[in-house]
Design an enzyme around this catalytic site. Sequence first.
Site, mmCIF file in Angstrom:
data_model
loop_
_atom_site.group_PDB
_atom_site.id
_atom_site.type_symbol
_atom_site.label_atom_id
_atom_site.label_comp_id
_atom_site.label_asym_id
_atom_site.label_seq_id
_atom_site.Cartn_x
_atom_site.Cartn_y
_atom_site.Cartn_z
ATOM 1 N N GLN A 1 0.816 -1.215 0.000
ATOM 2 C CA GLN A 1 0.000 0.000 0.000
ATOM 3 C C GLN A 1 0.855 1.273 0.000
ATOM 4 O O GLN A 1 2.030 1.250 0.343
ATOM 5 C CB GLN A 1 -0.896 0.021 1.243
ATOM 6 N N HIS A 2 0.216 2.373 -0.382
ATOM 7 C CA HIS A 2 0.682 3.748 -0.162
ATOM 8 C C HIS A 2 1.829 4.211 -1.044
ATOM 9 O O HIS A 2 2.152 5.400 -1.052
ATOM 10 C CB HIS A 2 1.116 3.961 1.300
ATOM 11 N N ASP B 1 -2.107 -4.822 -0.123
ATOM 12 C CA ASP B 1 -1.807 -6.116 0.496
ATOM 13 C C ASP B 1 -2.739 -6.434 1.659
ATOM 14 O O ASP B 1 -3.127 -7.598 1.847
ATOM 15 C CB ASP B 1 -0.348 -6.181 0.944
#
Length: 496
Positions: A82-83, A243
């Site tokens: 992520q991110h 994830d």
Amino acid sequence: MIFIGIDSGTQSTKALALDAETGEILASSQETYDILQGLPNGHLEQNPSDWIDAVRSVITSCLTALGERKSEVRGIGVSGQQHGLVVLDENDEVIRPAKLWCDTSTVQQCEQFTRDFDGDAGLIEVSGNTVLPGYTVPKILWMKQTEPENFARIKTILLPHDYINFWLTGIKRMEYGDASGTGMLDVRKREWCDEIIKYVDPSLREMLPPLGPSTDPHGPLRSSLMNEWGLAEEVIVSAGGGDNMMGAIGTGNVQPGIITASFGTSGTLYGFSEVPAIDAGAEVAAFCDSTDHWLPLVCTMNVTVVTEQVRELFNMDIESLEESVSLTEPGAGGLCFLPYLNGERTPNLPNGTGVLHGIRTDNLTQGNLTRAAMEGATLGLAYGLNRFRSMGLEPSEIRLTGGGSKSSQWRQIAADVFDVPVVPLATAEGAGLGAAIQAIKCFEGGETTYSGLCDKYVELDESKRSIPNDDNVSVYKELLERLTKLTKDLGEAGHI
């Protein structure tokens, strides 16, 4: 039919090939890579090309292992870290390395957001979430402020799994789940938050790809890859997700009451909600999931990193650590380990440090230290679980993943600390399995439900289920209160 699940993480990319008829994992593969070296402290970056090379390698390896059965492949799903910030120019070339979820170089930008939106409460009012260093939007503001030449070149902003999907299909798109981790999505409405986007830059909105449901397909596999891999039938690529969102599917966490706990280097707790799960205290992330519902989540930065530090300190192998903990009473003789060795995200202590409290001449032993480390890491997650409970999310079962879930002692500590039965999964590939299940759902559509698919493909290891011990529960309830008060008092005094 066969469906391939991809799990593209910080350290490696894994793939598995799932037989949709039998639920058997027919093939799997893994490719490792590194974070870029030589960067300033707090800067953690990777080249997106490393992910693509790894995805190509693991898919090729799985298809080779399938042999003639590769003609049965009908779908691919992608789970990604992520991110992360992936920026492309007008020619769809990567402008600079991706800043990752664990990059903490954006503390100053987060402070700007908090100041100019009247604190966490103001941010939560407009989007449902505060802005943390790991999220994507402070990375974008950082880039504008520190690399204006690169920022001026941006045509498209993608997340890591979006970039892999783009390589697989040639299509740029974001789905609600991973998009909610950017800090730019109004999670209540599943729409871009114009106030935050305009605050960064008026041109940012045009850099974001189309946004849509997580249940929609991303698109068909590119013809060039079909030819490269020798696939004759059309292969669909599902929307994919972050994830944690894929891990939720891969652990059967698709209905209220089930919580997933990941015991890796860092730790996560996440659950399922049919309504937006907004935490006014700003400690629970109010994410969307990848089933078009919501995924309340807490993240801690210190789980197996704590036990590994202690294990290395005493030069112990895994079996010796396990034995040492088993021979020590719950409560570790009064030692309380505040496990903030890497700083902390929940509670929000980005520059935090660890504390060992309660040392006496009669309790400073190897056994107490090893147990205190394991208990402290678990209590850190229990702090987050209590935030869930305060929001009305009451767990009936916690499903464990990650390296820590392999320890029988740790599973029992988790059951006692959480005061909830815990059970590990029969397979370690939660995110990859979730990605494959999403691809099946995308292919079948119609009346197929995630609950039904998870009942079929997600296998619990019931032989390792742990039930709370009432005597130990009371010990850990008091210890959690102590850890929470110590953290508050020391944090407010500036000592951690």
